[in-house]
Design a protein around this motif. Sequence first.
Motif, mmCIF file in Angstrom:
data_model
loop_
_atom_site.group_PDB
_atom_site.id
_atom_site.type_symbol
_atom_site.label_atom_id
_atom_site.label_comp_id
_atom_site.label_asym_id
_atom_site.label_seq_id
_atom_site.Cartn_x
_atom_site.Cartn_y
_atom_site.Cartn_z
ATOM 1 N N ASP A 257 -57.715 59.209 -71.664
ATOM 2 C CA ASP A 257 -58.036 60.324 -72.561
ATOM 3 C C ASP A 257 -56.803 60.940 -73.221
ATOM 4 O OD1 ASP A 257 -60.615 59.936 -71.875
ATOM 5 O OD2 ASP A 257 -60.660 61.517 -70.357
ATOM 6 N N TYR A 258 -55.630 60.531 -72.773
ATOM 7 C CA TYR A 258 -54.419 61.158 -73.290
ATOM 8 C C TYR A 258 -53.685 60.293 -74.311
ATOM 9 C CZ TYR A 258 -55.003 64.597 -69.632
ATOM 10 O OH TYR A 258 -55.498 65.581 -68.840
ATOM 11 N N ALA A 259 -54.305 59.163 -74.670
ATOM 12 C CA ALA A 259 -53.624 58.191 -75.530
ATOM 13 C C ALA A 259 -53.088 58.815 -76.811
ATOM 14 C CB ALA A 259 -54.556 57.040 -75.850
ATOM 15 N N SER B 58 -45.513 59.751 -79.051
ATOM 16 C CA SER B 58 -46.936 59.490 -78.886
ATOM 17 C C SER B 58 -47.158 58.578 -77.682
ATOM 18 C CB SER B 58 -47.502 58.864 -80.165
ATOM 19 O OG SER B 58 -48.326 57.766 -79.872
ATOM 20 N N VAL B 59 -48.116 58.941 -76.833
ATOM 21 C CA VAL B 59 -48.353 58.207 -75.594
ATOM 22 C C VAL B 59 -48.674 56.736 -75.882
ATOM 23 C CG1 VAL B 59 -49.919 57.972 -73.629
ATOM 24 C CG2 VAL B 59 -49.114 60.228 -74.307
ATOM 25 N N ARG B 60 -49.590 56.503 -76.805
ATOM 26 C CA ARG B 60 -50.006 55.136 -77.091
ATOM 27 C C ARG B 60 -48.820 54.305 -77.602
ATOM 28 N NH1 ARG B 60 -55.092 53.807 -78.544
ATOM 29 N NH2 ARG B 60 -55.468 55.855 -79.418
ATOM 30 N N LYS C 206 -44.803 60.861 -65.968
ATOM 31 C CA LYS C 206 -44.427 59.817 -65.025
ATOM 32 C C LYS C 206 -45.434 58.667 -65.092
ATOM 33 C CE LYS C 206 -41.531 59.769 -61.256
ATOM 34 N NZ LYS C 206 -40.480 60.575 -60.704
ATOM 35 N N ARG C 207 -46.697 59.028 -65.209
ATOM 36 C CA ARG C 207 -47.720 57.980 -65.276
ATOM 37 C C ARG C 207 -47.639 57.218 -66.590
ATOM 38 N NH1 ARG C 207 -53.316 60.316 -63.716
ATOM 39 N NH2 ARG C 207 -52.446 62.408 -63.863
ATOM 40 N N VAL C 208 -47.237 57.913 -67.658
ATOM 41 C CA VAL C 208 -47.042 57.196 -68.930
ATOM 42 C C VAL C 208 -45.941 56.142 -68.749
ATOM 43 C CG1 VAL C 208 -46.323 57.389 -71.341
ATOM 44 C CG2 VAL C 208 -47.783 59.142 -70.348
ATOM 45 N N PHE D 91 -44.509 49.955 -76.434
ATOM 46 C CA PHE D 91 -43.114 49.558 -76.689
ATOM 47 C C PHE D 91 -42.736 48.248 -75.984
ATOM 48 C CE2 PHE D 91 -38.563 50.056 -75.499
ATOM 49 C CZ PHE D 91 -38.025 50.030 -76.769
ATOM 50 N N GLY D 92 -43.028 48.165 -74.669
ATOM 51 C CA GLY D 92 -42.674 46.965 -73.903
ATOM 52 C C GLY D 92 -43.369 45.712 -74.413
ATOM 53 N N PRO D 93 -44.707 45.726 -74.468
ATOM 54 C CA PRO D 93 -45.403 44.524 -74.956
ATOM 55 C C PRO D 93 -45.017 44.127 -76.381
ATOM 56 C CG PRO D 93 -46.974 46.273 -74.372
ATOM 57 C CD PRO D 93 -45.647 46.719 -73.922
#
Lengths: 283, 249
Positions: free
Chosen positions: A136-138, A102-104, A151-153, A109-111
């Motif tokens: 819009d892709y979250a 899942s994108v969100r 790549k942008r994710v 993950f990092g934070p």
Amino acid sequence: MTKAKNAILELQDVNFRYPDGSVGLNSCSMSIERGSRTAILGVNGAGKTTLFLHLNGILRPQSGQVLYDEASLDYGRESLHNLRSRIGLVFQNPDSQLFSASVREDVSFGPMNLGLGKEIVKERVADALHAVGLTDYADKPVHNLSFGQKKRVCIAGVLAMQPEVIILDEPMAGLDIAMQVELARILDSLHAEGMTIIIATHDIDFAYQWADTISIMVKGNCTATWQISDIANSIEQFGSYGLGVPRVAELHNALVKLRLSDNGNGYPRSHQELVKHLNEIVI
Amino acid sequence: MLIEQCAYTNRWRQVSPAAKGLFTSCGIVAAFVARSPLTTCCLAVIILAVAVVGARVSLFRFLKVALPAVLFLAVSAATLAVSVRWGGFPLRLQFHLVNKAELSHIALTCSRSLCGISALMFFSLTTPMTDIICLLRKLKFPEVMLDIMTLGYRALFVFLEVIHDTRTAQMARLGYATPRLAMRSLGILTANLTLQVWQRSNALHQAALARNNDGSLMFLEDEYHRPVLTLLTASCSGCALIALAMVPL
Ligand SMILES: Nc1ncnc2c1ncn2[C@@H]1O[C@H](COP(=O)(O)OP(=O)(O)O)[C@@H](O)[C@H]1O
Ligand SMILES: [Mg+2]
């Protein structure tokens, strides 16, 4: 080699060999100025990725040292945690760095690893997705995104940690022209916010257009560091590394020689700038 | 992949997985509470109707996804109901139908399974895997298992792509032209895949380190649409299912 006035990251005579004996870094020295845009230029296998793994403390020099904020890394748990929360690394292949489907979730993950509170993480995830234009892709599954979107994710995943330095390994590889332009725009806005940006590339034209400083890597060694403004004047010397020369500088020099152009307001750094410059000249 | 698509696009995508999970569990409990095959079949149809009408999962898809499980169930039912043995004169296969009491017992068992299938279909067609993992995390499942599920689920898609690409490249060079070549190509594909798994796991480890991970994989939990209300609705309708199951028919 001139030393940067305000180095945020520095390598001093670093050597690294992989277990199979191949040379990763060979007495590599380099320094990255705070707030700069640096392009690391080198052919495949020159050691760019290995260099980046050192800057993030994932690989440890076998000799020499890495300095962050003018202090030598001690590779203790705490100092690594500190280093990695300030220096974000975006790897080349999105499929080998996205953890969650899942994108969100992946961007969070990092934070989450930084131990931040849920509310802050939520905010950061939203900001990071906004910065890369993926709001819009979250809720989309990662496997349904295009390569450029993945790549942008990855970039969002690093931005959400709010690092001081962002390092991108071959960010333009595999992107089409429109996506390259979009990515360049994202990098510009990050730079405008004061972030230090380092990219690896073998695209000399992009490096010339985008960077302030170009460092050349050959066989694990940082052989030279150039300020962009110096390149057009000594283009033959720059060409001697065998990485090619910026086409726009070459063309511009030729036009100047033929007295079809001038160096009126500095050297054009991109095709568009050159065309604009030519249009402005009344011959 | 059909399940995947459904899970991400159904109308109840934003409903909390806890609510959907609760309803599913109630459905399964109801199946066991019910005393007659007719009741359990009714329950199965009701759950299907909830998925189709409530979550807007297309009926066709629901049935298509459920088909393999139902076929399997039918085959098992048949083998339970009919016993086969060697015997008689001349020696031949003899088929015997089991007696009436046993038959109704089998019918009940099968209809219960059917209801269970329906309930699980409802859950998997309305809830994406990441939400399910999230729910299990809240239910305090062991971290290691959840991490493996997360990575496994993600890796599934990555390696499906690798397999697809490798196979296409092999076919483009006639790798599967004859059975012998096909065996060879398949072997190469397996070897290649094994190597890739190893390399990717290394890369993934480095990527985890780069994002400051030390230990288990933590993610921000999704926020769902009106969690309390949906959970309440789910528990009420779940109880209704169980109550319905107790009605003698
Ligand atoms: N995991 C590894 N094991 C062994 N050798 C490696 C590994 N990664 C890179 N190398 C070798 O180290 C050298 C530098 O590689 P790399 O840093 O990936 O270069 P670049 O990123 O500039 O293409 C190459 O010769 C490469 O073959
Ligand atoms: Mg590389």
